[in-house]
Scaffold this motif. Structure first.
Motif, PDB file in Angstrom:
ATOM      1  N   SER A  66     -11.900 -25.636   3.904  1.00  0.00           N
ATOM      2  CA  SER A  66     -11.845 -24.634   4.975  1.00  0.00           C
ATOM      3  C   SER A  66     -10.590 -24.782   5.838  1.00  0.00           C
ATOM      4  O   SER A  66     -10.374 -23.987   6.750  1.00  0.00           O
ATOM      5  CB  SER A  66     -13.092 -24.722   5.850  1.00  0.00           C
ATOM      6  N   THR A  67      -9.774 -25.782   5.569  1.00  0.00           N
ATOM      7  CA  THR A  67      -8.498 -25.871   6.293  1.00  0.00           C
ATOM      8  C   THR A  67      -7.329 -25.735   5.300  1.00  0.00           C
ATOM      9  O   THR A  67      -6.716 -24.672   5.199  1.00  0.00           O
ATOM     10  CB  THR A  67      -8.379 -27.199   7.067  1.00  0.00           C
ATOM     11  N   VAL A  97     -17.155 -26.662  14.911  1.00  0.00           N
ATOM     12  CA  VAL A  97     -17.989 -27.853  14.711  1.00  0.00           C
ATOM     13  C   VAL A  97     -18.431 -28.413  16.060  1.00  0.00           C
ATOM     14  O   VAL A  97     -19.594 -28.793  16.248  1.00  0.00           O
ATOM     15  CB  VAL A  97     -17.231 -28.917  13.883  1.00  0.00           C
ATOM     16  N   LEU A 154     -18.389 -24.663   9.770  1.00  0.00           N
ATOM     17  CA  LEU A 154     -17.073 -24.206   9.335  1.00  0.00           C
ATOM     18  C   LEU A 154     -17.098 -22.768   8.835  1.00  0.00           C
ATOM     19  O   LEU A 154     -16.130 -22.031   8.971  1.00  0.00           O
ATOM     20  CB  LEU A 154     -16.550 -25.111   8.212  1.00  0.00           C
ATOM     21  N   ASN A 186     -23.156 -25.372   7.351  1.00  0.00           N
ATOM     22  CA  ASN A 186     -22.211 -26.064   8.223  1.00  0.00           C
ATOM     23  C   ASN A 186     -21.453 -25.062   9.080  1.00  0.00           C
ATOM     24  O   ASN A 186     -21.326 -23.882   8.744  1.00  0.00           O
ATOM     25  CB  ASN A 186     -21.283 -26.984   7.419  1.00  0.00           C
ATOM     26  N   ALA A 233     -11.734 -24.518  13.072  1.00  0.00           N
ATOM     27  CA  ALA A 233     -12.739 -25.378  12.439  1.00  0.00           C
ATOM     28  C   ALA A 233     -13.244 -26.437  13.421  1.00  0.00           C
ATOM     29  O   ALA A 233     -14.460 -26.633  13.567  1.00  0.00           O
ATOM     30  CB  ALA A 233     -12.132 -26.047  11.195  1.00  0.00           C
ATOM     31  N   PHE A 234     -12.324 -27.095  14.129  1.00  0.00           N
ATOM     32  CA  PHE A 234     -12.738 -28.109  15.115  1.00  0.00           C
ATOM     33  C   PHE A 234     -13.578 -27.483  16.226  1.00  0.00           C
ATOM     34  O   PHE A 234     -14.599 -28.020  16.636  1.00  0.00           O
ATOM     35  CB  PHE A 234     -11.505 -28.806  15.708  1.00  0.00           C
ATOM     36  N   GLU A 241     -15.666 -30.134   2.269  1.00  0.00           N
ATOM     37  CA  GLU A 241     -15.809 -28.853   2.974  1.00  0.00           C
ATOM     38  C   GLU A 241     -14.719 -28.690   4.032  1.00  0.00           C
ATOM     39  O   GLU A 241     -14.166 -27.602   4.215  1.00  0.00           O
ATOM     40  CB  GLU A 241     -17.206 -28.754   3.608  1.00  0.00           C
ATOM     41  N   TRP A 242     -14.431 -29.776   4.731  1.00  0.00           N
ATOM     42  CA  TRP A 242     -13.311 -29.754   5.685  1.00  0.00           C
ATOM     43  C   TRP A 242     -12.017 -29.351   4.977  1.00  0.00           C
ATOM     44  O   TRP A 242     -11.294 -28.484   5.427  1.00  0.00           O
ATOM     45  CB  TRP A 242     -13.097 -31.149   6.305  1.00  0.00           C
ATOM     46  N   SER A 263      -7.422 -24.882  11.270  1.00  0.00           N
ATOM     47  CA  SER A 263      -7.925 -26.194  11.671  1.00  0.00           C
ATOM     48  C   SER A 263      -8.451 -26.150  13.101  1.00  0.00           C
ATOM     49  O   SER A 263      -9.516 -26.690  13.408  1.00  0.00           O
ATOM     50  CB  SER A 263      -6.820 -27.247  11.580  1.00  0.00           C
TER      51      SER A 263
END
Ligand SMILES: Nc1ncnc2c1ncn2[C@@H]1O[C@H](COP(=O)(O)OP(=O)(O)O)[C@@H](O)[C@H]1O
Ligand SMILES: [Mg+2]
Lengths: 322, 296
Positions: B184-185, B165, B93, B91, B161-162, B180-181, B158
């Protein structure tokens, strides 16, 4: 009121404060006098709960410092060394102190005004001169409008105008009924501000007396007389009922202000005088004598006695209380 | 004349004439017109918040932190998405790891400075005079710092991460799961904030900024470096442990691509969070006990 009882602080081998007992009373300025290294700052740090005493006890109105819940409204202190972050502005420094004691924000402006730092309130304190630093420290002490104030060498680094200001401030604070405890290594400074005097040397209490008493005892006035006809002069003085003491180098000292009388006697008896001078032993001298044995660092060693423990002068003991 | 001059001071306090402050009201001693309040932890927290936001070092360390996390995040995102590389099932992230690893140095520095700089400047004496409960001071510092570090890390992590993705949509990246979100945040932010808190406590114990920062950076890097130099077969076990429990490798656990995938041992899932939490609790107890005992 601050009460010390057998307060002692040892740093390793070094005894910084040795069995100190005295009381600081409200309504007057109490001077805390002693040569450098006597233990004044250490004593003040123990009063504030910063350093733990090795032995003994110190209480503020009967409480330990740790028990005070809003200490700044109770006791304000100017510490010896600068005690703030140079990167913070004067305003923010005082604000964080006010917040920690729930003191209204408006007080920050008030005390900045009182010490004359309003113009530099938003400046970083690292650019402050020593005098401005002292003013900031005093502002922090006044922040909570406390009933007890403690200043460690407040006139250090102040210009004459600042020194005059702090003297006036301390007296006016005491006249409002507050307890004011101020340290100094200068007798002359204490003589001008303090009503009561506590003298320490090498951590030990040397005197605890009112300033008036101290001055009475120590500001001896006498007349210095030198004459090539010393023996005759002594006889003449003796007949006139005047007591003269020889003080070495052929100099005579006569207690009291009798210079005119001595001069007239000498003239009547055709005695030549080389010197006839009224003298006033200064308080500074009295202080130096009192602490002579307890000064840590002598400037000269020529006159220091060889005996390890010189006989301690007893005349200071008379003022000790308790 | 570059330094500003103080204005003419008044000879006596301005509040002298304030009502209620007449000499000797109600007997001996002085009674202040200022309302007396019983202070609590909230007062100390307000004070520490003013402190942390009113020094440059906070802006610097947090500014550089955000710059590193977002900057490195953008760079890796651009590099990976423009190359024809295929993430094949990973993924997106996981690319956030590098920025946060470097950024953690800034949070460590800020943590240490929060306590140690007060000892360096002498401010600690003023702080302790204002608040004699030393435990309260330490707790307030810990709470304020932790919240600041957590919020800033959460925002930066965050954002990255956005970005990742979105950028790596076409590179065969797997759609990250909710877990996972979260890891990782929120997970990584809790870990970094606790690492900073540990640094704050070490700063309080060491009382020296440079010393404490060196110790903390050593703690982050030394296990990996030492492990790299353990060639001998007999030391295989120690080597693996050093490697798996090193802070960079714990950080990587918050991303699916654990550095430990080869060995299948060492911390996994949310383990790193419990490890750092334990270490921080021990350090807190130590810092508290020492602070009570020592002279300021
Ligand atoms: N933290 C400390 N560690 C070791 N010795 C100290 C410490 N603080 C003060 N001293 C020593 O204690 C003595 C008293 O110091 P201090 O209280 O600063 O004296 P004063 O303020 O009267 O000049 C000095 O000899 C000083 O060197
Ligand atoms: Mg001193």
């Amino acid at each position: 009121m601050i009460e010390l009882e057998g307060l002692t602080k040892r740093y390793g081998e070094k005894v910084a404060v040795n069995n100190l007992s005295f009381t600081v009373r409200p309504g007057i300025v109490t001077g805390f006098l002693g040569p450098n290294g006597a233990g004044k700052s250490t004593t003040m740090r123990m009063i504030l709960g910063l350093d733990h005493p090795t032995a003994g006890d110190v209480r503020i109105d009967g409480k330990h410092y740790q028990q005070l819940k809003d200490p700044l409204t109770y006791i304000g202190a100017l510490l010896e060394a600068k005690a703030w972050h140079g990167g913070r502005t004067a305003y923010n420094h005082l604000l964080c102190l006010a917040q920690s004691n729930g003191i209204p924000r408006s007080r920050v402006r008030d005390v900045l005004e009182t010490v004359g730092l309003t113009a530099v309130a938003k400046k970083k304190t690292k650019g402050f001169s020593m005098g401005m630093g002292q003013r900031l420290g005093i502002a922090a002490a006044l922040l909570g409008d406390p009933r007890i104030l403690m200043f460690d060498e407040p006139v250090n680094g102040l210009d004459p105008e600042g020194i005059h200001w702090i003297r006036t401030l301390m007296k006016s604070l005491a006249s409002q009924g507050r307890t004011v405890f101020v340290s100094s290594h200068l007798m002359s400074e204490m003589a001008l501000t303090a009503e009561h005097l506590v003298v320490i040397g090498q951590g030990r209490l040397l005197a605890d007396t009112s300033m008036a008493d101290f001055i009475d005892r120590n500001s001896r006035s006498y007349v210095r007389v030198r004459s090539p006809q010393r023996e005759r002069l002594l006889d003449v003085l003796h007949q006139a009922g005047i007591v003269a003491v020889e003080s070495g180098d052929g100099v005579l000292e006569v207690d009291g202000g009798k210079a005119e009388h001595i001069g007239e006697l000498a003239a009547q008896h055709r005695i030549t005088l080389h010197e006839l001078s009224p003298q006033q032993a200064s308080l500074e001298e009295a202080f130096m004598q009192l602490t002579a044995e307890s000064v840590e660092y002598h400037a000269h060693s020529g006159t220091s006695p060889a005996s390890p423990e010189p006989p301690r002068q007893q005349w200071g003991d008379g003022w000790k209380r308790g | 004349m570059s330094s500003p001059q103080p204005q003419m001071p008044q000879a006596a306090p301005a509040w002298q004439a304030a009502p209620g402050s007449a000499p000797h009201p109600g007997g001996p001693g002085y009674t202040s017109p200022i309302p007396v309040v019983r202070t609590h932890l909230g007062n100390a927290i307000a004070s520490e918040w003013t402190k942390i936001r009113s020094v440059r070092s906070t802006m610097w360390t947090l500014g550089v932190f955000v710059l590193l996390v977002v900057g490195i995040g953008l760079l890796t995102g651009i590099v990976v998405s423009s190359s024809s590389s295929d993430l094949s099932g990973e993924n997106a992230l996981s690319l956030g790891f590098f920025g946060l690893l470097l950024g953690s140095m800034c949070i460590i520095t800020l943590g240490v400075l929060t306590t140690a700089s007060e000892y360096g400047t002498g401010m600690i004496r003023t702080t302790m005079v204002a608040c004699p409960s030393r435990g309260r001071v330490l707790a307030a510092k810990a709470i304020v710092f932790f919240l600041v570090a957590f919020v800033v890390t959460l925002v930066a992590a965050s954002l990255v991460a956005f970005l990742h993705v979105a950028m790596l949509d076409g590179n065969g990246a797997k759609e990250p799961s909710g877990g996972e979100w979260l890891k990782s945040t929120v997970g990584i932010s809790l870990y970094i904030a606790l690492l900073g808190l540990l640094s704050l406590l070490i700063g309080s114990i060491i009382r020296h900024s440079a010393g404490a920062i060196t110790i903390m950076i050593g703690t982050v890097l030394a296990p990996l470096v030492i492990a790299l130099f353990m060639f001998s077969e007999s030391l295989q076990g120690v080597r693996d442990a050093l490697f798996e429990y090193s802070i960079p490798s714990q950080l990587s656990v918050f991303y699916a691509n654990s550095l430990n995938t080869a060995s299948q041992s060492g911390p996994s899932g949310w383990d790193p969070l419990w490890i750092i939490l334990g270490a921080t609790a021990v350090a807190f107890a130590g810092a508290f006990a020492l602070q009570e005992k020592r002279d300021v």
